[in-house]
Design a protein around this motif. Structure first.
Motif, short mmCIF file in Angstrom:
data_model
loop_
_atom_site.label_atom_id
_atom_site.label_comp_id
_atom_site.label_asym_id
_atom_site.label_seq_id
_atom_site.Cartn_x
_atom_site.Cartn_y
_atom_site.Cartn_z
N LEU A 213 62.94 83.46 28.91
CA LEU A 213 63.00 84.65 29.75
C LEU A 213 63.77 85.77 29.06
O LEU A 213 63.65 86.94 29.43
CB LEU A 213 63.69 84.32 31.09
CG LEU A 213 62.91 83.42 32.05
CD1 LEU A 213 63.82 82.98 33.18
CD2 LEU A 213 61.68 84.13 32.60
N TRP A 214 64.55 85.40 28.04
CA TRP A 214 65.42 86.38 27.38
C TRP A 214 64.96 86.76 25.98
O TRP A 214 65.40 87.78 25.44
CB TRP A 214 66.84 85.83 27.30
CG TRP A 214 67.46 85.61 28.65
CD1 TRP A 214 67.62 84.42 29.29
CD2 TRP A 214 67.98 86.60 29.54
NE1 TRP A 214 68.21 84.60 30.52
CE2 TRP A 214 68.44 85.94 30.69
CE3 TRP A 214 68.10 87.99 29.46
CZ2 TRP A 214 69.02 86.62 31.76
CZ3 TRP A 214 68.67 88.66 30.52
CH2 TRP A 214 69.12 87.98 31.66
N THR A 215 64.15 85.95 25.36
CA THR A 215 63.71 86.24 23.99
C THR A 215 62.30 85.71 23.76
O THR A 215 61.89 84.74 24.38
CB THR A 215 64.67 85.59 22.96
OG1 THR A 215 64.21 85.86 21.64
CG2 THR A 215 64.74 84.07 23.16
N SER A 216 61.57 86.38 22.86
CA SER A 216 60.23 85.92 22.51
C SER A 216 60.20 85.33 21.10
O SER A 216 59.15 84.96 20.61
CB SER A 216 59.23 87.09 22.60
OG SER A 216 59.62 88.14 21.73
N SER A 262 68.83 82.73 35.44
CA SER A 262 68.23 83.53 34.37
C SER A 262 67.02 84.31 34.89
O SER A 262 66.82 85.47 34.52
CB SER A 262 67.79 82.62 33.22
OG SER A 262 68.90 82.03 32.59
N LEU A 263 66.24 83.66 35.74
CA LEU A 263 65.07 84.32 36.31
C LEU A 263 65.49 85.52 37.14
O LEU A 263 64.89 86.61 37.05
CB LEU A 263 64.28 83.33 37.17
CG LEU A 263 62.98 83.85 37.79
CD1 LEU A 263 61.99 84.24 36.71
CD2 LEU A 263 62.38 82.78 38.71
N LEU A 265 68.43 87.26 36.95
CA LEU A 265 69.06 88.30 36.14
C LEU A 265 68.05 89.01 35.24
O LEU A 265 68.12 90.23 35.06
CB LEU A 265 70.16 87.68 35.28
CG LEU A 265 71.39 87.16 36.05
CD1 LEU A 265 72.37 86.49 35.09
CD2 LEU A 265 72.07 88.29 36.81
N SER A 266 67.10 88.24 34.68
CA SER A 266 66.12 88.86 33.79
C SER A 266 65.19 89.79 34.56
O SER A 266 64.71 90.79 34.01
CB SER A 266 65.30 87.79 33.07
OG SER A 266 64.54 87.02 33.99
N SER A 267 64.93 89.49 35.83
CA SER A 267 64.07 90.37 36.62
C SER A 267 64.75 91.71 36.89
O SER A 267 64.07 92.72 37.07
CB SER A 267 63.71 89.69 37.95
OG SER A 267 64.88 89.50 38.75
N LYS A 269 66.35 93.34 34.74
CA LYS A 269 66.20 94.16 33.54
C LYS A 269 64.79 94.72 33.40
O LYS A 269 64.46 95.38 32.42
CB LYS A 269 66.53 93.32 32.30
CG LYS A 269 67.97 92.84 32.27
CD LYS A 269 68.26 92.05 31.01
CE LYS A 269 68.16 92.94 29.80
NZ LYS A 269 68.55 92.25 28.55
N ARG A 271 61.88 93.22 32.93
CA ARG A 271 61.11 92.69 31.81
C ARG A 271 59.63 92.68 32.18
O ARG A 271 59.28 92.90 33.34
CB ARG A 271 61.60 91.28 31.47
CG ARG A 271 63.01 91.28 30.88
CD ARG A 271 63.44 89.87 30.55
NE ARG A 271 62.56 89.28 29.56
CZ ARG A 271 62.69 89.47 28.25
NH1 ARG A 271 63.65 90.26 27.77
NH2 ARG A 271 61.87 88.89 27.39
N PRO A 275 56.45 85.87 32.87
CA PRO A 275 57.77 85.31 32.72
C PRO A 275 58.02 84.66 31.38
O PRO A 275 59.15 84.47 30.98
CB PRO A 275 57.84 84.26 33.84
CG PRO A 275 56.42 83.87 34.06
CD PRO A 275 55.61 85.11 33.81
#
Length: 284
Positions: A213-216, A262-263, A265-267, A269, A271, A275
């Motif tokens: 969720l934070w990096t690809s 994480s789901l 907090l990442s939402s 931002k 993104r 997902p």
């Protein structure tokens, strides 16, 4: 700070923490590929299907890890063989093997009265009962998983993108699939003594899913997944110590909680709507 460090002053808890950290690293390496390839159902099926091998090994007085490895290996071989048939979909073949292996395990357990005490440990793990010899085995298997991941990283990545690209570059996708299944088998078998056959799926999937969720970037995702897994292990042991809950289940639930956090907090931002990284965004 005493609240956080107090449990690890006890030898069996500190040994459990070391075992859990090794499991977290191994599951991060194998689990990242599982999530990227959309093989989560296969991982779940293999972890549950191990029950038949563990039960048989216990009845015969053999190593439980050996029994688990045989069952998981049979599951992986069966999936590989059945996937060659275009008449059945992957989910169908995996589901049938899953039910068959799990049902066989339940039958073996129900036919023997010797499992009355030990079944809970088989299903949910006994991380606080991990012996020093098992930690050494975990260290060896984790090292193998990490080395295979590093050596086969390019092949795994190309196979995840497109089998045709992998073939064009001279790689053998079927062999890569076999190695990946072996890697998954090793990670699951080495982890079941810590979190059990039913909860190993949480350690295998939740930390990598949270990391992606934070990096690809695959390499970054593995490192982050290992970090999340270690936090789940240490945090789960602390919670279990003070709340008097089952350690393995608490670790698995903490891992799922990290994914949920994480789901959320990442939402925030904003993104992309997907997902997880798509094939176009995967970067080695």
């Amino acid at each position: 700070m005493d609240v956080l460090t107090e449990p690890f002053a006890v030898s069996f808890v500190s040994r459990a923490a070391l075992a859990g950290i090794l499991v977290a690293i191994g599951c991060a390496c194998a689990g990242t590929w599982v999530v990227l390839r959309g093989m989560a159902f296969l991982g779940d099926a293999m972890s549950h299907g191990m029950l038949s091998g563990v039960a048989t090994a216990s009845l015969l007085g053999a190593s439980l890890h050996f029994g688990a490895a045989v069952a998981a290996g049979a599951m992986a071989a069966g999936v590989s063989a059945l996937q060659r048939s275009r008449r059945l979909g992957n989910d169908t073949t995996i589901g049938l093997l899953f039910v068959g292996m799990l049902a066989l395990g339940v039958i073996i357990v129900s036919a023997s009265s010797s499992f009355a005490v030990d079944l809970t440990a088989f299903l949910f793990g006994d991380v606080l009962g991990v012996r020093s010899s098992e930690v050494l085995v975990l260290a060896a298997t984790t090292t193998v998983i990490v080395v295979v991941t590093i050596v086969g990283r390019r092949a795994f990545l190309l196979a995840a993108l497109d089998h045709r690209i992998a073939q064009t570059t001279g790689l053998r996708p079927r062999l890569t699939e076999g190695v990946l299944l072996a890697l998954l088998t090793l990670a699951i078998v080495s982890s079941f003594s810590v979190v059990g056959t039913l909860l190993v799926f949480g350690m295998l999937i939740a930390p990598p899913a949270a990391a992606l969720l934070w990096t690809s970037r695959v390499s970054s995702a593995m490192v982050l997944a290992a970090a999340f897994g270690c936090i789940a292990v240490l945090g789960g042991l602390v919670i279990s110590w003070h709340a008097a809950t089952a350690a393995g289940a608490t670790i698995a639930l903490t891992a799922v909680g990290i994914f949920a956090l994480s789901l959320g907090l990442s939402s925030l931002k904003r993104r992309p709507t997907s997902p997880l990284p798509t094939e176009r965004t995967l970067v080695s």
